[in-house]
Scaffold this motif. Structure first.
Motif, PDB file in Angstrom:
ATOM      1  N   LEU A 125      16.414   2.739 -15.190  1.00  9.33           N
ATOM      2  CA  LEU A 125      15.544   1.787 -14.498  1.00  9.33           C
ATOM      3  C   LEU A 125      15.647   1.995 -12.998  1.00  9.33           C
ATOM      4  O   LEU A 125      16.391   2.799 -12.526  1.00  9.33           O
ATOM      5  N   ALA A 181      -0.493  -6.479  -4.763  1.00  8.63           N
ATOM      6  CA  ALA A 181      -0.065  -5.082  -4.630  1.00  8.63           C
ATOM      7  C   ALA A 181       1.442  -4.904  -4.823  1.00  8.63           C
ATOM      8  O   ALA A 181       1.898  -3.894  -5.369  1.00  8.63           O
ATOM      9  N   ASP A 182       2.208  -5.913  -4.400  1.00 14.87           N
ATOM     10  CA  ASP A 182       3.668  -5.806  -4.496  1.00 14.87           C
ATOM     11  C   ASP A 182       4.176  -5.672  -5.922  1.00 14.87           C
ATOM     12  O   ASP A 182       5.283  -5.181  -6.141  1.00 14.87           O
ATOM     13  N   SER A 183       3.403  -6.143  -6.878  1.00 14.85           N
ATOM     14  CA  SER A 183       3.898  -6.095  -8.258  1.00 14.85           C
ATOM     15  C   SER A 183       3.553  -4.778  -8.946  1.00 14.85           C
ATOM     16  O   SER A 183       3.803  -4.623 -10.144  1.00 14.85           O
ATOM     17  N   TYR A 184       2.998  -3.834  -8.205  1.00 16.22           N
ATOM     18  CA  TYR A 184       2.703  -2.510  -8.765  1.00 16.22           C
ATOM     19  C   TYR A 184       3.884  -1.567  -8.536  1.00 16.22           C
ATOM     20  O   TYR A 184       4.595  -1.681  -7.540  1.00 16.22           O
ATOM     21  N   THR A 185       4.067  -0.627  -9.487  1.00 21.73           N
ATOM     22  CA  THR A 185       5.150   0.354  -9.351  1.00 21.73           C
ATOM     23  C   THR A 185       4.961   1.214  -8.100  1.00 21.73           C
ATOM     24  O   THR A 185       5.918   1.491  -7.378  1.00 21.73           O
ATOM     25  N   TYR A 186       3.725   1.629  -7.866  1.00 22.77           N
ATOM     26  CA  TYR A 186       3.439   2.520  -6.736  1.00 22.77           C
ATOM     27  C   TYR A 186       2.333   1.937  -5.874  1.00 22.77           C
ATOM     28  O   TYR A 186       1.384   1.347  -6.403  1.00 22.77           O
ATOM     29  N   LEU A 187       2.462   2.130  -4.587  1.00 28.32           N
ATOM     30  CA  LEU A 187       1.423   1.730  -3.639  1.00 28.32           C
ATOM     31  C   LEU A 187       0.969   2.975  -2.874  1.00 28.32           C
ATOM     32  O   LEU A 187       1.780   3.623  -2.204  1.00 28.32           O
ATOM     33  N   ILE A 188      -0.300   3.298  -3.015  1.00 26.21           N
ATOM     34  CA  ILE A 188      -0.855   4.446  -2.282  1.00 26.21           C
ATOM     35  C   ILE A 188      -1.847   3.901  -1.270  1.00 26.21           C
ATOM     36  O   ILE A 188      -2.846   3.266  -1.643  1.00 26.21           O
TER      37      ILE A 188
END
Lengths: 193, 193
Positions: free
Chosen positions: A193, A159-166
């Motif tokens: 960036l 999950a940490d490597s995703y731009t957004y966490l919902i």
């Protein structure tokens, strides 16, 4: 015209991804699904070019093995190939259409290597809550449930490597969050960036 | 608890910034304005600590000249000093409160040097449209109007350095866009650039 946004959405099963995505697509009609290629046989009612592009193994491998690969991501599942064609996605983006890919963490990692997607991970509030929801469905065997939970735990490590966490704690808020991500990304300036 | 987001909002006058911001703050009650410090005299009805922190020139300069500076940004306007105190902002962010600063492009540049803000620029659809809106107000002298337009043209050259660009073509969409930026940024993972 601005280029469309390439969105990658991943979530462990049971996190409400399908419900969230269906609602957001109803509210944002400019958002398109990419039609995947597959080597599996069409099921009754499935339409070639709408549900999937149905291709032979030879055709699939020819697309996959071109340079650069004709697939942004592909996988083999139960002996069948599935892939997201680069051309399918890029032609829509060029026409200003936002494209969303609903793929797992391995697929997301492949897309990151081949394109510059905006990635969104939908997580349950906790693994305990996910187990409660999956048991609440009452449709899973104990074995299937344990496999889903083990998969979820593994996927959440990415999950940490995703731009957004919902975090899907409240469904309405999770829908608003995904919709907001898409609207905001349309205003986000790419050179920053 | 997650740290709050520091938002910087800039727009040439006449772009609808005040209207947009008022509506977004009504819809997102967790969003706070920072109370600025100023050396100007309070006007009737203004309350110290609510409208401004009213300080002497000596007090202002002492905050400004500490190391690191006690102000995230400051400016002198018509012989009076105005500044955004670092402590004021950081204590709210630490408490999980999102803080929005309504400042010009020079102020935004100062904040970028002193913190890691999310910056939003609101632009008119065109300078011609901005002129039409300003004339439509009927409250500006020709000289004031030309000065505003010249300022707008100059400020718009800085728009590229903002994280987000919202073109206020349709007010409702611009309000939705700013609200979406704030909701999306709450889900955006900081370690990802």
């Amino acid at each position: 015209m601005n280029e469309g946004i390439l969105l990658v959405l991943s979530a462990p099963s049971g996190c409400g991804k399908t419900t969230i995505l269906r609602q957001v697509m109803a509210e944002l009609p400019s958002l398109a699904f990419s039609v995947s290629h597959t080597t599996r046989q069409p099921r009754p009612g499935e339409v070639n070019g709408r549900d999937y592009h149905f291709v032979s193994v030879e055709q699939f491998k020819a697309i996959r093995d071109s340079t650069p690969s004709g697939f942004l991501e592909w996988a083999e599942v139960h002996g069948n190939f599935y892939g997201t064609a680069r051309q399918e996605v890029e032609s829509r983006l060029a026409a200003g259409i936002d494209v969303i890919l609903d793929i797992d963490v391995q697929g997301a990692e492949q897309v990151r290597r081949n394109a510059a997607p905006v990635t969104v991970f939908i997580a349950p509030p906790s693994l305990a809550e996910l187990e409660r929801r999956l048991r609440g469905r009452g449709t899973e065997s104990e074995e299937s449930l344990l496999r889903r939970l083990a998969n979820a735990e593994k996927e959440m490590q990415a999950a940490d490597s995703y731009t957004y966490l919902i975090v899907n704690d409240h469904l309405e808020q999770a829908i608003l969050a995904l919709k907001s991500v898409i609207i905001a990304e349309r205003c986000r300036q790419r050179q920053i960036l």
